[in-house]
Design a protein around this motif. Structure first.
Motif, PDB file in Angstrom:
ATOM      1  N   SER A  39      -3.421   8.727  -0.492  1.00  0.00           N
ATOM      2  CA  SER A  39      -3.684   8.599  -1.929  1.00  0.00           C
ATOM      3  C   SER A  39      -4.182   7.201  -2.263  1.00  0.00           C
ATOM      4  N   ALA A  40      -3.562   6.169  -1.678  1.00  0.00           N
ATOM      5  CA  ALA A  40      -3.958   4.792  -1.962  1.00  0.00           C
ATOM      6  C   ALA A  40      -5.206   4.394  -1.190  1.00  0.00           C
ATOM      7  N   VAL A  41      -5.353   4.873   0.035  1.00  0.00           N
ATOM      8  CA  VAL A  41      -6.568   4.562   0.795  1.00  0.00           C
ATOM      9  C   VAL A  41      -7.790   5.150   0.092  1.00  0.00           C
ATOM     10  N   GLY A  42      -7.654   6.351  -0.477  1.00  0.00           N
ATOM     11  CA  GLY A  42      -8.764   6.921  -1.232  1.00  0.00           C
ATOM     12  C   GLY A  42      -9.162   6.031  -2.393  1.00  0.00           C
ATOM     13  N   GLU A  43      -8.171   5.461  -3.058  1.00  0.00           N
ATOM     14  CA  GLU A  43      -8.450   4.541  -4.160  1.00  0.00           C
ATOM     15  C   GLU A  43      -9.164   3.286  -3.660  1.00  0.00           C
ATOM     16  N   VAL A  44      -8.708   2.747  -2.533  1.00  0.00           N
ATOM     17  CA  VAL A  44      -9.330   1.558  -1.958  1.00  0.00           C
ATOM     18  C   VAL A  44     -10.767   1.839  -1.533  1.00  0.00           C
ATOM     19  N   LEU A  45     -10.994   2.977  -0.887  1.00  0.00           N
ATOM     20  CA  LEU A  45     -12.351   3.327  -0.462  1.00  0.00           C
ATOM     21  C   LEU A  45     -13.289   3.445  -1.662  1.00  0.00           C
TER      22      LEU A  45
ATOM     23  N   LEU B  59       0.833  -1.197   0.000  1.00  0.00           N
ATOM     24  CA  LEU B  59       0.000   0.000   0.000  1.00  0.00           C
ATOM     25  C   LEU B  59       0.872   1.253   0.000  1.00  0.00           C
ATOM     26  N   ALA B  60       1.999   1.211   0.709  1.00  0.00           N
ATOM     27  CA  ALA B  60       2.930   2.341   0.692  1.00  0.00           C
ATOM     28  C   ALA B  60       3.480   2.570  -0.715  1.00  0.00           C
ATOM     29  N   ARG B  61       3.833   1.492  -1.393  1.00  0.00           N
ATOM     30  CA  ARG B  61       4.362   1.623  -2.757  1.00  0.00           C
ATOM     31  C   ARG B  61       3.309   2.227  -3.693  1.00  0.00           C
ATOM     32  N   ARG B  62       2.083   1.784  -3.558  1.00  0.00           N
ATOM     33  CA  ARG B  62       1.018   2.363  -4.380  1.00  0.00           C
ATOM     34  C   ARG B  62       0.814   3.831  -4.037  1.00  0.00           C
ATOM     35  N   SER B  63       0.967   4.189  -2.777  1.00  0.00           N
ATOM     36  CA  SER B  63       0.813   5.590  -2.368  1.00  0.00           C
ATOM     37  C   SER B  63       1.849   6.475  -3.046  1.00  0.00           C
ATOM     38  N   TYR B  64       3.105   6.030  -3.062  1.00  0.00           N
ATOM     39  CA  TYR B  64       4.143   6.792  -3.764  1.00  0.00           C
ATOM     40  C   TYR B  64       3.739   7.025  -5.221  1.00  0.00           C
ATOM     41  N   GLU B  65       3.292   5.970  -5.882  1.00  0.00           N
ATOM     42  CA  GLU B  65       2.901   6.100  -7.297  1.00  0.00           C
ATOM     43  C   GLU B  65       1.804   7.141  -7.466  1.00  0.00           C
ATOM     44  N   LEU B  66       0.796   7.073  -6.616  1.00  0.00           N
ATOM     45  CA  LEU B  66      -0.349   7.972  -6.768  1.00  0.00           C
ATOM     46  C   LEU B  66      -0.005   9.407  -6.394  1.00  0.00           C
ATOM     47  N   TRP B  67       0.848   9.600  -5.402  1.00  0.00           N
ATOM     48  CA  TRP B  67       1.263  10.980  -5.083  1.00  0.00           C
ATOM     49  C   TRP B  67       2.013  11.587  -6.265  1.00  0.00           C
ATOM     50  N   ARG B  68       2.879  10.808  -6.888  1.00  0.00           N
ATOM     51  CA  ARG B  68       3.617  11.323  -8.047  1.00  0.00           C
ATOM     52  C   ARG B  68       2.660  11.627  -9.206  1.00  0.00           C
ATOM     53  N   GLU B  69       1.669  10.786  -9.414  1.00  0.00           N
ATOM     54  CA  GLU B  69       0.685  11.066 -10.459  1.00  0.00           C
ATOM     55  C   GLU B  69      -0.095  12.340 -10.155  1.00  0.00           C
TER      56      GLU B  69
ATOM     57  N   PHE C 221      -6.707   5.843  11.950  1.00  0.00           N
ATOM     58  CA  PHE C 221      -5.393   5.786  11.298  1.00  0.00           C
ATOM     59  C   PHE C 221      -4.227   5.909  12.270  1.00  0.00           C
ATOM     60  N   SER C 222      -4.497   6.069  13.538  1.00  0.00           N
ATOM     61  CA  SER C 222      -3.561   5.801  14.629  1.00  0.00           C
ATOM     62  C   SER C 222      -2.211   6.500  14.493  1.00  0.00           C
ATOM     63  N   GLY C 223      -2.233   7.695  13.918  1.00  0.00           N
ATOM     64  CA  GLY C 223      -1.026   8.509  13.882  1.00  0.00           C
ATOM     65  C   GLY C 223      -0.035   8.163  12.802  1.00  0.00           C
ATOM     66  N   HIS C 224      -0.374   7.211  11.908  1.00  0.00           N
ATOM     67  CA  HIS C 224       0.582   6.885  10.834  1.00  0.00           C
ATOM     68  C   HIS C 224      -0.128   6.671   9.504  1.00  0.00           C
ATOM     69  N   GLY C 225      -1.236   7.358   9.295  1.00  0.00           N
ATOM     70  CA  GLY C 225      -2.026   7.096   8.110  1.00  0.00           C
ATOM     71  C   GLY C 225      -1.848   8.029   6.945  1.00  0.00           C
ATOM     72  N   PHE C 226      -1.404   9.287   7.173  1.00  0.00           N
ATOM     73  CA  PHE C 226      -1.505  10.255   6.086  1.00  0.00           C
ATOM     74  C   PHE C 226      -0.733   9.837   4.842  1.00  0.00           C
ATOM     75  N   LYS C 227       0.416   9.228   5.015  1.00  0.00           N
ATOM     76  CA  LYS C 227       1.230   8.833   3.862  1.00  0.00           C
ATOM     77  C   LYS C 227       0.459   7.958   2.892  1.00  0.00           C
ATOM     78  N   PHE C 228      -0.523   7.208   3.422  1.00  0.00           N
ATOM     79  CA  PHE C 228      -1.289   6.266   2.614  1.00  0.00           C
ATOM     80  C   PHE C 228      -2.542   6.887   2.000  1.00  0.00           C
TER      81      PHE C 228
END
Length: 367
Positions: A334-340, A51-61, A325-332
């Motif tokens: 972009s990908a969490v939005g896609e999953v939702l 999920l972190a890897r997908r987040s990087y991709e989506l932030w760059r897009e 998200f327990s204090g460590h969610g923001f990085k994700f």
């Protein structure tokens, strides 16, 4: 998470309405404060890595699409005692997913990055591709891109209820009532107001951030100072280089562990908040512990196991939830939005999100 979900839904041609209680962006929840860490290796659990890897991709897009600078690479340090959790688990995550990293002693970290002064015998995992996101700009980018795709976004409108009936979902606000086939709830510390089956699993905690002016500012510039997570003997802290506003930013996870009502939380930082944070900086980042530039409060919303809830809402047929998200969610985000968006439209996703199942807590409340 909500702005990202609205973006992905609108990108897929879905008639999308986003409702925000406060401003866009705002400082009342968990998504402000100038910078947020992003890293590929995840000491919390290796299952986060795809999920972190997908987040990087989506932030760059999203950067390419909007022209906004959202993701800044500084390198990152996960450090702590050799027999602690952060460094060994970070290393294990990197090894399991073949992530570029180095294992350093505390002394080697301090020599390479002079702003640091962590114990020489601590162990550290350095990930060169770690860095930070600019959360306010990320939210603006998602909102503007969603609007460009036809989404309607409304701020300063408070949701008062999310209910289901035979025709789908009814969302009531202080301005009216809306009907939809599906609803996505990403209300942060307020999510439990709309999700009674999860209410006691989503616990808001007051968090305080500090920015101190370094006595040697270049040591804390982005090209010289990696983001960090540092486990001490009793606590965990995290921090960032200087960026955009004066000072070196850092905080302790869950601060004083102060559970709060988000509507009644003390928003003004207190002297004891500053004193605790300053004591940490003076010990481990002494050239960063100059005059206080800024203090700010925000909210964590913690689950019992520290993992997210990204799933269909229990006992609801047409409501999807992203919460806890327990204090460590923001990085994700972009990908969490896609999953939702996947879950709301199709009831499933190709992403690996079993760790975030809403029913994993069972019922241990004696009911």
């Amino acid at each position: 998470m909500g702005s990202a979900a609205a973006y992905h839904l609108a990108s897929w041609g879905v008639d999308t309405l986003g409702i925000e209680r406060f401003d866009i962006p705002h400082q009342q929840g968990s998504s402000h404060g100038v910078t947020r860490i992003i890293r590929e290796g995840q000491y919390e659990d290796p299952e986060y890595v795809p999920l972190a890897r997908r987040s990087y991709e989506l932030w760059r897009e999203l950067e390419a699409e909007t022209g906004r600078d959202l993701l800044h690479i500084t390198g990152g340090i996960d450090a702590g005692p050799p027999d602690g959790e952060v460094a060994p688990s970070s290393e294990a995550s990197c090894r399991a997913h073949d992530i570029d990293h180095e294992v350093l002693s505390g002394a080697e970290v301090n020599e390479r990055f002079p702003g640091y002064d962590i114990p020489d015998d601590h162990r550290a995992v350095y990930q060169p591709e770690s860095g930070f996101l600019v959360p306010e700009q990320c939210i603006i980018a998602h909102v503007e891109a969603a609007q460009a795709r036809g989404a309607e976004i409304r701020a300063r409108e408070t949701v008062t209820g999310v209910t289901e009936d035979a025709s789908g979902v009814r969302v009531t606000t202080d301005r009216g009532t809306y009907r939809a086939d599906e609803a996505v709830v990403t209300a942060g510390a307020w999510a439990r107001e709309f999700l009674p089956s999860l209410a006691d699993r989503l616990v808001p905690v007051r968090q305080v951030l500090a920015w101190l002016q370094p006595t040697d500012p270049p040591q804390f510039d982005p090209d010289a100072f990696p983001v960090f997570i540092h486990e001490t003997e009793t606590e965990r802290f995290y921090g960032f280089p200087r960026f955009d506003v004066p000072g070196f930013k850092f905080a302790r996870f869950n601060h004083f562990g102060e559970e709060v009502d988000p509507d009644a939380m003390p928003r003004e930082p207190r002297r004891e908040d500053e004193e605790m944070l300053r004591a940490y900086a003076e010990r481990h980042f002494p050239t960063g512990a100059g005059p206080t530039m800024r203090l700010s409060t925000c909210l964590f919303t913690n689950t019992p196991d520290g993992h997210f809830v990204v799933d269909a809402a229990p006992d609801r047929s047409h409501v999807t939830v992203g919460a806890g998200f327990s204090g460590h969610g923001f990085k994700f985000a972009s990908a969490v939005g896609e999953v939702l968006a996947d879950l709301a439209l199709d009831g499933e996703t190709e992403r690996e999100v079993d760790l975030f199942a809403a029913d994993r807590f069972g019922d241990d409340r004696g009911e």
